[in-house]
Write a protein that holds these residues in place. Structure first.
Motif, short mmCIF file in Angstrom:
data_model
loop_
_atom_site.label_atom_id
_atom_site.label_comp_id
_atom_site.label_asym_id
_atom_site.label_seq_id
_atom_site.Cartn_x
_atom_site.Cartn_y
_atom_site.Cartn_z
N GLY A 49 0.87 -1.25 0.01
CA GLY A 49 0.10 -0.04 0.02
C GLY A 49 0.98 1.32 -0.03
O GLY A 49 1.99 1.25 -0.16
N HIS A 50 0.28 2.22 0.32
CA HIS A 50 0.97 3.68 0.15
C HIS A 50 1.65 3.96 1.32
O HIS A 50 1.22 3.58 2.67
N HIS A 51 2.79 4.53 1.43
CA HIS A 51 3.43 4.90 2.47
C HIS A 51 3.46 6.40 2.80
O HIS A 51 4.22 6.69 3.83
N ARG A 52 2.93 7.05 2.11
CA ARG A 52 2.74 8.65 2.52
C ARG A 52 1.40 8.96 2.26
O ARG A 52 0.71 8.74 0.98
N MET A 53 0.85 9.44 3.14
CA MET A 53 -0.78 9.59 3.12
C MET A 53 -1.20 11.01 3.92
O MET A 53 -0.71 11.31 5.00
N VAL A 54 -2.08 11.68 3.19
CA VAL A 54 -2.73 13.01 3.94
C VAL A 54 -4.21 12.77 3.99
O VAL A 54 -4.78 12.20 3.22
N VAL A 55 -4.65 13.00 5.10
CA VAL A 55 -5.87 12.55 5.43
C VAL A 55 -6.65 14.11 5.82
O VAL A 55 -6.40 14.65 7.00
N SER A 56 -7.50 14.38 5.04
CA SER A 56 -8.21 15.79 5.12
C SER A 56 -9.46 15.67 5.83
O SER A 56 -10.44 14.85 5.18
N PHE A 57 -9.96 16.36 6.90
CA PHE A 57 -11.23 16.56 7.51
C PHE A 57 -11.85 17.58 6.91
O PHE A 57 -12.88 18.35 7.82
N HIS A 58 -11.44 18.21 5.95
CA HIS A 58 -12.14 19.32 5.48
C HIS A 58 -13.46 19.69 5.38
O HIS A 58 -14.17 20.37 6.16
N LYS A 59 -14.46 18.50 5.21
CA LYS A 59 -15.98 18.40 5.15
C LYS A 59 -16.49 18.16 6.56
O LYS A 59 -17.65 18.18 6.93
N VAL A 60 -15.74 17.45 7.44
CA VAL A 60 -16.16 16.89 8.86
C VAL A 60 -16.65 18.01 9.52
O VAL A 60 -15.76 19.02 10.01
N THR A 61 -17.61 18.07 10.32
CA THR A 61 -18.28 18.88 11.34
C THR A 61 -18.30 18.10 12.75
O THR A 61 -18.21 18.71 13.78
N SER A 62 -18.47 16.79 12.69
CA SER A 62 -18.79 16.18 13.93
C SER A 62 -18.17 14.67 13.83
O SER A 62 -18.42 14.16 12.82
N ILE A 63 -17.55 14.18 14.88
CA ILE A 63 -17.13 12.84 15.05
C ILE A 63 -17.38 12.09 16.38
O ILE A 63 -17.71 12.88 17.36
N ALA A 64 -17.40 10.93 16.38
CA ALA A 64 -17.54 10.14 17.68
C ALA A 64 -15.95 10.26 18.12
O ALA A 64 -15.05 10.07 17.46
N SER A 65 -15.86 10.58 19.40
CA SER A 65 -14.49 10.58 20.04
C SER A 65 -13.62 9.39 19.89
O SER A 65 -12.27 9.51 19.43
N TYR A 66 -14.16 8.52 19.67
CA TYR A 66 -13.68 7.01 19.64
C TYR A 66 -12.86 6.82 18.24
O TYR A 66 -12.15 5.95 17.81
N PHE A 67 -13.43 7.69 17.48
CA PHE A 67 -13.04 7.42 15.87
C PHE A 67 -11.38 7.72 15.78
O PHE A 67 -10.81 7.61 15.07
N ILE A 68 -11.11 8.94 16.77
CA ILE A 68 -9.61 9.16 16.77
C ILE A 68 -8.85 7.57 17.00
O ILE A 68 -7.63 7.70 16.70
N GLY A 69 -9.37 6.86 17.74
CA GLY A 69 -8.60 5.71 18.09
C GLY A 69 -8.33 4.79 16.64
O GLY A 69 -7.47 4.19 16.61
N VAL A 70 -8.97 5.15 15.74
CA VAL A 70 -9.00 4.38 14.35
C VAL A 70 -7.35 5.12 13.83
O VAL A 70 -6.46 4.35 13.41
N PHE A 71 -7.18 6.32 14.17
CA PHE A 71 -5.99 6.93 13.77
C PHE A 71 -4.60 6.61 14.73
O PHE A 71 -3.75 6.36 14.16
N VAL A 72 -5.07 6.22 15.83
CA VAL A 72 -3.83 5.58 16.64
C VAL A 72 -3.61 4.15 16.06
O VAL A 72 -2.20 4.02 15.87
N VAL A 73 -4.62 3.57 16.02
CA VAL A 73 -4.22 2.06 15.44
C VAL A 73 -3.50 2.27 14.12
O VAL A 73 -2.48 1.73 13.75
#
Length: 121
Positions: A49-73
């Motif tokens: 897979g890709h070894h360099r990635m940008v993740v943009s939250f531009h359109k996001v207005t709300s998230i479940a706090s545990y969604f950040i755990g996805v990025f920890v993993v």
């Protein structure tokens, strides 16, 4: 209820040898959305897979706090394969969660997508 099709949740584009991932939904709160997003992101950084990635939250207005755990993993996974991702365009609600969880040192965070892309140069 079946999981959402990731194509309705994420948009992926390659630029300057960096994969840019943009969320297409404003609210990331439903378990099925979070599960589908996690699976898709995991696939994008998996073997070959890709070894360099940008993740943009531009359109996001709300998230479940545990969604950040996805990025920890994902961050842990990417570090194991010597890869890097940069988060950008964080809305105040997401930045607040990152700050409360004291994760700003764990993640590379840039203000805009352009800033995130140039961080790889």
């Amino acid at each position: 209820m079946p999981p959402h099709n990731p194509k309705h949740l994420l948009q992926c584009e390659e630029s300057q040898n960096v994969l840019i991932v943009r969320f297409l939904i404003q609210s990331i709160r439903e378990d099925r959305d979070i599960g589908a997003i996690f699976k898709e992101l995991e696939t994008l950084i998996g073997p070959g897979g890709h070894h360099r990635m940008v993740v943009s939250f531009h359109k996001v207005t709300s998230i479940a706090s545990y969604f950040i755990g996805v990025f920890v993993v994902l961050n842990n996974t990417m570090q194991r394969v010597y890869a890097l991702f940069v988060l950008c365009d964080l809305p105040p609600v997401v930045q607040e969660i990152v700050d409360l969880m004291q994760l700003s040192r764990q993640f590379e965070i840039r203000k805009t997508e352009l800033d995130a892309l140039t961080s790889f140069e």
